[in-house]
Design a protein around this motif. Structure first.
Motif, short mmCIF file in Angstrom:
data_model
loop_
_atom_site.label_atom_id
_atom_site.label_comp_id
_atom_site.label_asym_id
_atom_site.label_seq_id
_atom_site.Cartn_x
_atom_site.Cartn_y
_atom_site.Cartn_z
N GLY A 111 40.07 39.06 38.01
CA GLY A 111 40.00 40.33 37.28
C GLY A 111 41.40 40.78 36.97
N GLU A 112 41.50 41.63 35.94
CA GLU A 112 42.84 42.05 35.52
C GLU A 112 43.49 42.91 36.60
OE1 GLU A 112 42.81 45.07 32.36
OE2 GLU A 112 40.64 44.96 32.50
N SER A 113 44.79 43.09 36.45
CA SER A 113 45.55 43.86 37.43
C SER A 113 44.98 45.28 37.55
CB SER A 113 47.01 43.91 36.98
OG SER A 113 47.74 44.68 37.86
N GLY A 114 44.79 45.72 38.78
CA GLY A 114 44.27 47.08 39.00
C GLY A 114 42.75 47.14 38.99
N SER A 115 42.09 45.97 38.90
CA SER A 115 40.62 46.00 38.82
C SER A 115 39.98 46.15 40.21
CB SER A 115 40.09 44.75 38.12
OG SER A 115 40.55 43.59 38.80
N GLY A 116 40.79 46.04 41.28
CA GLY A 116 40.25 46.30 42.62
C GLY A 116 40.11 45.08 43.51
N LYS A 117 40.78 43.98 43.16
CA LYS A 117 40.64 42.74 43.96
C LYS A 117 41.15 42.96 45.40
CE LYS A 117 43.18 40.42 40.97
NZ LYS A 117 43.45 41.49 39.98
N SER A 118 42.39 43.49 45.51
CA SER A 118 42.93 43.70 46.86
C SER A 118 42.15 44.78 47.59
CB SER A 118 44.40 44.10 46.79
OG SER A 118 45.12 43.07 46.17
N ASP A 144 40.60 60.63 42.56
CA ASP A 144 39.74 60.63 41.36
C ASP A 144 39.59 59.23 40.76
OD1 ASP A 144 39.50 63.31 41.62
OD2 ASP A 144 41.17 63.78 40.22
N ASN A 145 40.39 58.30 41.28
CA ASN A 145 40.37 56.95 40.72
C ASN A 145 39.21 56.14 41.32
OD1 ASN A 145 40.92 54.42 39.75
ND2 ASN A 145 42.94 54.22 40.74
N LYS A 146 38.13 56.02 40.55
CA LYS A 146 36.96 55.31 41.07
C LYS A 146 37.17 53.81 40.86
CE LYS A 146 32.02 56.10 41.35
NZ LYS A 146 31.96 56.47 42.71
N VAL A 147 37.30 53.07 41.95
CA VAL A 147 37.58 51.64 41.83
C VAL A 147 36.27 50.84 41.73
CG1 VAL A 147 38.85 49.68 42.81
CG2 VAL A 147 39.71 51.99 43.15
N PHE A 148 35.28 51.18 42.57
CA PHE A 148 33.98 50.49 42.49
C PHE A 148 32.85 51.51 42.38
CE2 PHE A 148 36.41 47.65 45.49
CZ PHE A 148 36.70 46.70 44.52
N1 LIG Z 1 46.68 52.98 48.66
C1 LIG Z 1 46.31 53.34 47.43
N2 LIG Z 1 46.32 54.64 47.10
C2 LIG Z 1 45.92 55.04 45.87
N3 LIG Z 1 45.52 54.19 44.92
C3 LIG Z 1 45.52 52.88 45.19
C4 LIG Z 1 45.91 52.38 46.46
N4 LIG Z 1 45.80 51.04 46.46
C5 LIG Z 1 45.36 50.70 45.23
N5 LIG Z 1 45.18 51.80 44.47
C6 LIG Z 1 44.66 51.84 43.11
O1 LIG Z 1 43.40 51.19 43.13
C7 LIG Z 1 43.23 50.38 41.98
C8 LIG Z 1 42.93 48.94 42.40
O2 LIG Z 1 44.08 48.39 43.00
P1 LIG Z 1 44.11 46.92 43.59
O3 LIG Z 1 45.41 46.75 44.30
O4 LIG Z 1 42.88 46.68 44.36
O5 LIG Z 1 44.08 46.05 42.27
P2 LIG Z 1 44.22 44.48 42.10
O6 LIG Z 1 43.07 44.04 41.26
O7 LIG Z 1 44.37 43.82 43.41
O8 LIG Z 1 45.56 44.42 41.28
P3 LIG Z 1 46.68 43.25 41.19
O9 LIG Z 1 46.05 42.07 40.53
O10 LIG Z 1 47.70 43.87 40.32
O11 LIG Z 1 47.12 43.00 42.58
C9 LIG Z 1 44.50 50.55 41.17
O12 LIG Z 1 44.26 51.53 40.18
C10 LIG Z 1 45.52 51.07 42.16
O13 LIG Z 1 46.46 51.91 41.52
#
Ligand SMILES: Nc1ncnc2c1ncn2[C@@H]1O[C@H](COP(=O)(O)OP(=O)(O)OP(=O)(O)O)[C@@H](O)[C@H]1O
Length: 523
Positions: A352-359, A331-335
């Motif tokens: 972008g802030e932590s959890g914004s979807g960069k990785s 349910d977690n819509k990242v993009f």
């Molecule tokens: N394998 C996964 N399964 C479920 N949710 C995930 C998974 N990987 C990431 N998420 C969720 O997707 C969202 C984006 O995560 P992502 O790691 O891309 O953030 P980020 O911007 O790289 O964060 P950070 O700066 O902390 O590394 C977060 O809410 C994270 O909890």
């Protein structure tokens, strides 16, 4: 399993001949028993001594073959299990990278170690024991022919009956083995997890949690193992029961025939032993059949391939075009409806802030998360249709952790590519400001020998050495001091041939101006 046996068919053929000779000598030794008894009944002591000598020779021959078989079998099984391991690793390299990542390292280790051990024991060893039982039964039936055809007829009927009766147990055993393999995987995977996290527990003063959690994991495994043993032993005992009934029926018939004066008294000693040979081998035969079929799920797991097919990206990457990209974890819509373009030679910072979807974005770009909707095109080709190997031949990815192998520094940089010259290594070390390591090129290093910054620069050196013009980084300079981070960043930012996409939390004023686009992701 058949495939690996056929791969070593000549060695296996030799082994089968040895097994047949071994069975012939043990059945021969049983036959001499009745001949000895008959000589004694005829009061011919010399004849008795003669057969005793023959019996001793047959036992010596049996021992000799047993030794040869043991050594040859170990060799043969090791050749075949090496081939299975090679096949597993080769499947990993042929499949998609996300397929490899779908299991953790503990699961892969468990397959390469525990499952292979089960295949060696329950698969190959059982297969050879099964052949021994077939030969022993065959030679025993031939030996029984010399006494009475009725004994042979009853033996054949019982043999067939006892071969087919336990069939239903085979599938039950197969399931049990599959479950036990999963239990093994979970054990290794959880142990790896806790031991890897020990540092965090230690510095949180929670050392005790390591003992408690590991104990819990092992206790769960123990109860699974006990359940597995209970169920498999129960099945084995039922099979042994069938065998005893068969053996007793033959002895009863022989007794009746002796009492009726139709066969000699000596027959009872041999028939007793020979029927023992047959039915004990049959019990083993059934157990072995069950054991062999129980390794099927392990082979299925080993040979499960996710083929990395798709069209090749043969030309240089000119642009990556993302249109209306949507991506969710449950349910977690990242993009939602993300639109971006990366062009050749340009520089991009993703912030972008932590959890914004960069990785997550980097993972999608690398082809590791293809369950997106929308379009993501490398030149004109949709990423989902591209062959991954051709993609990684065009891009270099450097993450925030660089693995250092326990090997020479040279091999850690060249990754065992003998085409890479000393000069190329020296040039690259200069670029990443690691010339201080040049005198240590042939020294065996491990992760502990290098600082975090040095490790990251080795990671960057590996990518640059492969002359990739498309470099994607995820916080790769995070562990470097400002000078080294700037040095590498400037090298990438000032080089017009390199397309550079980096996730970063550390944008400084100087480099900000050099990026063509700073992509700000929002939660
Ligand atoms: N394998 C996964 N399964 C479920 N949710 C995930 C998974 N990987 C990431 N998420 C969720 O997707 C969202 C984006 O995560 P992502 O790691 O891309 O953030 P980020 O911007 O790289 O964060 P950070 O700066 O902390 O590394 C977060 O809410 C994270 O909890």
């Amino acid at each position: 399993m058949k495939r690996y046996i056929l791969q070593f068919k000549y060695k296996n053929l030799l082994h089968i001949i040895l097994l047949a000779l071994n069975s012939a000598s043990i059945v021969g030794a049983s036959v001499t028993l009745s001949l000895m008894t008959n000589e004694l009944a005829n009061k011919n002591f010399n004849g008795f001594l003669w057969w005793l000598l023959v019996e001793i020779s047959l036992y010596l021959l049996y021992m000799f073959f047993t030794y040869i078989i043991e050594v040859h079998q170990t060799q043969l099984i090791q050749f075949m299990s090496l081939s299975i391991r090679e096949q597993y690793i080769s499947n990993i390299t042929k499949a998609t990278f996300s397929n490899f990542q779908s299991k953790d390292i503990g699961d892969h280790l468990s397959i390469l170690n525990n499952d292979i051990k089960m295949i060696e024991d329950s698969g190959f060893s059982s297969f050879y024991s099964l052949l021994t039982t077939v030969f022993t039964t065959l030679f025993s039936i031939i030996a029984l022919l010399s006494y009475d055809y009725r004994i042979v007829a009853l033996t054949i009927i019982l043999t067939l009956l006892l071969t087919y009766l336990p069939r239903p147990f085979a599938s039950k055993m197969e399931n049990l083995m599959g479950d036990f393999s999963t239990a093994n995987e979970n054990l290794i995977s959880e142990l790896t997890d806790y031991l890897t996290g020990y540092k965090d527990l230690y510095y949180s003063n929670r050392k005790l949690s390591l003992t408690i959690q590991i104990k819990k994991t092992i206790q769960t495994f123990i109860s699974q193992k006990i359940e597995f043993t209970q169920k498999t032993t129960f099945i084995e005992i039922i099979m042994a029961l069938f065998s005893i009934v068969g053996q007793m029926s033959i002895i009863l018939l022989t007794g009746l025939l002796i009492a009726a004066g139709q066969i000699s008294l000596g027959a009872i000693s041999s028939v007793g032993q020979i029927s023992g040979n047959i039915f004990n081998s049959l019990t083993t035969f059934n157990q072995l059949q069950v054991a062999i079929s129980s390794v099927k799920p392990l082979f299925n797991k080993l040979e499960k391939e996710t083929i990395n097919d798709g069209t090749n990206l043969s030309e240089e990457i000119n642009a990556i075009d993302i249109q209306n990209l949507n991506y969710s974890f449950g349910d977690n819509k990242v993009f939602s409806n993300l639109n971006l373009t990366f062009e050749k030679g340009k520089k991009y910072a993703i912030i972008g802030e932590s959890g914004s979807g960069k990785s997550t974005l980097i993972n999608i770009l690398l082809g590791n998360s293809k369950d997106y909707s929308g379009l993501l095109k490398y030149n004109a080709s949709e990423l989902k249709n591209l062959n991954e190997s051709s993609l990684v031949s065009k891009i270099a990815y450097i993450g925030n952790h660089t693995h250092i192998f326990n090997d020479t520094l040279r091999n850690n940089i060249s990754l065992w590519d003998s085409n890479i010259s000393n000069q190329a290594i020296e040039n690259i070390l200069e670029k990443v400001n690691l010339l201080e390591l040049l005198p240590r090129l042939d020294e065996i290093i491990s992760s502990d020998f290098l600082s975090e910054g040095q490790k990251q620069r080795i990671g960057i050196a590996r990518a640059l050495l492969r002359n990739r013009n498309f470099i994607i980084m995820d916080e790769a300079t995070a562990n470097l001091d400002r000078n080294n981070a700037n040095l590498i960043e400037n090298f990438l930012l000032d080089n017009p041939d390199i397309t550079y996409i980096t996730v970063t939390h550390h944008l400084n004023n100087e480099s900000t101006n050099k990026f063509n686009n700073i992509i700000q992701l929002k939660k």
